[in-house]
Design a protein around this motif. Structure first.
Motif, PDB file in Angstrom:
ATOM      1  N   ASN A  67      19.586  49.235  42.442  1.00  0.00           N
ATOM      2  CA  ASN A  67      18.977  48.463  43.379  1.00  0.00           C
ATOM      3  C   ASN A  67      18.091  47.389  42.912  1.00  0.00           C
ATOM      4  OD1 ASN A  67      16.398  49.577  43.353  1.00  0.00           O
ATOM      5  ND2 ASN A  67      16.752  50.458  45.347  1.00  0.00           N
ATOM      6  N   ASN A  70      20.433  44.322  43.053  1.00  0.00           N
ATOM      7  CA  ASN A  70      20.221  43.618  44.173  1.00  0.00           C
ATOM      8  C   ASN A  70      19.143  42.863  44.667  1.00  0.00           C
ATOM      9  OD1 ASN A  70      21.951  46.545  45.216  1.00  0.00           O
ATOM     10  ND2 ASN A  70      22.925  44.674  45.403  1.00  0.00           N
ATOM     11  N   ALA A  71      17.870  43.551  44.112  1.00  0.00           N
ATOM     12  CA  ALA A  71      16.541  42.687  44.050  1.00  0.00           C
ATOM     13  C   ALA A  71      16.467  41.588  43.425  1.00  0.00           C
ATOM     14  CB  ALA A  71      15.608  43.784  43.974  1.00  0.00           C
ATOM     15  N   LYS A  72      17.179  41.580  42.215  1.00  0.00           N
ATOM     16  CA  LYS A  72      17.163  40.459  41.273  1.00  0.00           C
ATOM     17  C   LYS A  72      17.561  39.269  41.873  1.00  0.00           C
ATOM     18  CE  LYS A  72      18.994  38.435  36.819  1.00  0.00           C
ATOM     19  NZ  LYS A  72      19.957  38.823  35.679  1.00  0.00           N
ATOM     20  N   ALA A  74      17.955  38.728  44.711  1.00  0.00           N
ATOM     21  CA  ALA A  74      17.091  38.400  46.023  1.00  0.00           C
ATOM     22  C   ALA A  74      15.561  37.759  46.027  1.00  0.00           C
ATOM     23  CB  ALA A  74      16.697  39.648  46.918  1.00  0.00           C
ATOM     24  N   LEU A  76      13.413  38.814  42.995  1.00  0.00           N
ATOM     25  CA  LEU A  76      12.427  39.732  42.166  1.00  0.00           C
ATOM     26  C   LEU A  76      11.999  38.837  40.881  1.00  0.00           C
ATOM     27  CD1 LEU A  76      12.487  43.256  41.633  1.00  0.00           C
ATOM     28  CD2 LEU A  76      12.552  41.608  39.413  1.00  0.00           C
ATOM     29  N   ALA A 194      21.412  46.178  50.921  1.00  0.00           N
ATOM     30  CA  ALA A 194      20.629  45.178  50.483  1.00  0.00           C
ATOM     31  C   ALA A 194      20.683  43.898  51.236  1.00  0.00           C
ATOM     32  CB  ALA A 194      21.031  45.044  49.068  1.00  0.00           C
ATOM     33  N   GLU A 198      17.460  42.612  53.206  1.00  0.00           N
ATOM     34  CA  GLU A 198      17.109  41.244  52.594  1.00  0.00           C
ATOM     35  C   GLU A 198      16.786  40.288  53.652  1.00  0.00           C
ATOM     36  OE1 GLU A 198      18.416  37.574  49.750  1.00  0.00           O
ATOM     37  OE2 GLU A 198      19.367  39.381  49.716  1.00  0.00           O
ATOM     38  N   ASP A 201      13.040  39.429  54.737  1.00  0.00           N
ATOM     39  CA  ASP A 201      12.263  38.816  53.983  1.00  0.00           C
ATOM     40  C   ASP A 201      11.021  38.145  54.898  1.00  0.00           C
ATOM     41  OD1 ASP A 201      11.405  37.130  51.598  1.00  0.00           O
ATOM     42  OD2 ASP A 201      12.556  35.362  52.238  1.00  0.00           O
ATOM     43  N   TRP A 209      12.970  41.317  48.578  1.00  0.00           N
ATOM     44  CA  TRP A 209      13.455  42.264  47.516  1.00  0.00           C
ATOM     45  C   TRP A 209      12.534  43.487  47.519  1.00  0.00           C
ATOM     46  CZ3 TRP A 209       9.476  43.196  44.168  1.00  0.00           C
ATOM     47  CH2 TRP A 209       8.490  42.340  43.908  1.00  0.00           C
ATOM     48  N   ILE A 212      13.655  45.995  50.162  1.00  0.00           N
ATOM     49  CA  ILE A 212      14.886  46.846  49.598  1.00  0.00           C
ATOM     50  C   ILE A 212      14.296  48.168  48.878  1.00  0.00           C
ATOM     51  CG2 ILE A 212      16.664  47.122  47.739  1.00  0.00           C
ATOM     52  CD1 ILE A 212      17.183  43.984  48.418  1.00  0.00           C
ATOM     53  N   SER A 314      23.076  35.265  47.878  1.00  0.00           N
ATOM     54  CA  SER A 314      22.731  36.479  47.498  1.00  0.00           C
ATOM     55  C   SER A 314      23.333  37.444  48.292  1.00  0.00           C
ATOM     56  CB  SER A 314      21.177  36.684  47.160  1.00  0.00           C
ATOM     57  OG  SER A 314      20.704  36.539  48.490  1.00  0.00           O
TER      58      SER A 314
END
Length: 496
Positions: A67, A70-72, A74, A76, A194, A198, A201, A209, A212, A314
């Motif tokens: 994950n 996915n966080a990248k 979003a 990170l 994700a 997200e 946020d 992120w 997540i 994203s």
């Protein structure tokens, strides 16, 4: 003597051996049709009790390790002030701890019991995942990824080893495929989850992120606690089996030339047997040929989709990552079913890998966003089925409870160590020529080429055994001494 007669003779010898070992047959008084019906009901019951929960555990494990992709997208990387190199090191450090400890975990699983070992490591990696949502610099991210790798190390090799102690060789492939398809489903589920998480946020002063990591980690912790009641031990000790069903399970394994989990005690001889077995070393090469591409694909698919121009935000990107994984999950199960029926595991690897090779060639050669997105489907279809098929292939051809555990630990550990390569080859957006090129080389040389070589060598060895050229290994040996030979027994035929 013909090949058919040899097979019949070998089966009769195995029947005699099971009786000699005083394994009771609770169905001795029944007709063959009645026995088959009871066995089908038993296997179906095992499937319902063992497989679904283990699939859930692996879905969560693969979700938690990937994950970060996915966080990248979003936010990170900019929020933590990471460079591309620092982000890739965070991916790399997971595979170092994960791979180093994997070969040890199957021995620990055997000694501590699955019902204790698996829930404990799951609780610990869930806690690591949750903590990853509260990191504020590169050092914190590195520490959380290190402990995530350490605590997750025992699940994948452990469950494959565990299932191989429950099912016959001709049944294991489809179960391993269904179990591993949870990894592909986690890609689909992870993208959807994700995209939904997200949207939190800013809630509680935390970025999307972070949510997540936090929510997916807490989900893992909850499931870990429930797993103390849902994960069962080996056939000799599993509490859900009646004494008659326990005898049936152990007997059918012995007739399939597999040792019962109580008939062996740990000895360093099993480690040496594995290290001296050429199949283990070639299996390590084949597995690295699909495992490195697996992690490259799962860690960077969101970035590949976004950089291709097929998506511009994203949430849309995470949603677009769902279909390739779903297709891979379906094909993984289909290949597992076909390989069990045909016992042509090498051929299944060869044909599946060709699909993936075509996919990565298209990713390199094309500038079209549509073609690139279609190529991600081919890449997933060529990688995922080979993972479970290769593990099953190695388990089928390694006899002895502890030796099988050692071999699977080394094969899977070495494959995952190549995740270090996966984490450090995607530097050149938007085309990622270097990354796609390295993945393509792995698939052609190690997965495709290694599978051809393994299939050829196993066919040659089986031919020698059927011709009696290995009978000298059994001369003058008692049945107990023959059992110690494991898969080197002259009457043991390899799955090709």
């Amino acid at each position: 003597m013909s090949d058919l007669e040899k097979h019949a003779s070998s089966h009769d010898e195995r029947e005699d051996r099971a009786i000699d070992l005083d394994i009771p047959d609770p169905d001795a008084h029944l007709s063959p049709e009645e026995r088959d019906q009871i066995e089908r009901r038993l296997v179906w019951r095992l499937d319902l009790i063992l497989i679904p929960w283990l699939c859930l555990l692996y879905l969560l494990a693969f979700l938690d390790r990937t994950n970060i992709g996915n966080a990248k997208i979003a936010g990170l990387v900019p929020d933590l002030g990471l460079t591309t190199s620092q982000y890739n090191i965070a991916l790399t450090i997971f595979f170092i701890s994960y791979s180093v400890f994997e070969p040890l975990t199957n021995v620990l699983l055997k000694k501590l019991r699955p019902s204790i070992f698996i829930p404990i490591i799951m609780f610990l990696w869930g806690a690591s995942m949750t903590g990853q949502g509260f990191v504020y610099n590169n050092s914190g991210l590195l520490a959380s990824r290190w402990f995530l790798g350490l605590t997750e190390a025992g699940l994948f090799p452990g469950v494959n080893y565990y299932l191989s102690c429950w099912y016959k060789r001709s049944e294991f492939g489809i179960r391993a495929a269904i179990f591993f398809s949870a990894a592909a489903l986690s890609g689909s589920f992870g993208g959807l989850l994700a995209a939904a998480i997200e949207k939190l946020d800013g809630k509680g002063g935390l970025e999307g992120w972070r949510w997540i990591f936090i929510l997916e980690g807490l989900l893992t912790v909850v499931v870990a606690v429930i797993s103390f009641w849902m994960v069962h031990d080996f056939p000799d000790d599993a509490r859900f089996l009646s004494e008659e069903d326990r005898a049936r399970v152990i007997r059918r394994l012995r007739l399939d030339q597999q040792a019962s989990s109580k008939h062996e005690d740990w000895n360093t001889r099993y480690l040496y047997d594995g290290l001296k077995d050429w199949k283990m070393w070639l299996g390590m090469a084949i597995y690295m040929g699909c495992d490195m591409p697996l992690y490259a694909f799962s860690l960077f698919l969101p970035s590949i989709i976004m950089e291709s121009g097929w998506s511009n935000n994203s949430i849309h990107t995470n949603l677009l990552s769902v279909p390739p994984y779903a297709a891979a999950a379906v094909l993984t199960v289909i290949v597992g079913f076909i390989a069990d029926r045909t016992r042509q595991r090498g051929l299944c690897n060869i044909l599946s890998s060709l699909i993936g090779i075509v996919g990565f060639i298209l990713l390199i050669a094309s500038d079209s966003p549509a073609v690139k997105y279609a190529a991600t489907f081919l890449g997933a279809l060529g990688i995922y089925p080979c993972i479970s098929n290769t593990i099953t292939w190695m388990a089928n051809n390694t006899e002895g409870v502890y030796k099988r555990g050692v071999v699977l630990g080394f094969v899977i550990g070495w494959g995952n160590l190549n995740g270090i390569v996966s984490s450090n080859i995607y530097f050149d957006p938007p085309r990622y020529l270097q990354g796609h090129g390295v993945v393509l080389a792995y698939m052609i040389i190690f997965l495709f080429g290694g599978s051809i070589l393994m299939t050829t060598l196993l066919r040659v060895e089986n031919k020698k055994r059927l011709e009696g050229k290995r009978d000298y290994l059994a001369e003058g040996k008692s049945e107990a001494e023959l059992d110690l030979l494991g898969d080197r027994r002259p009457d043991f035929l390899y799955t090709v």
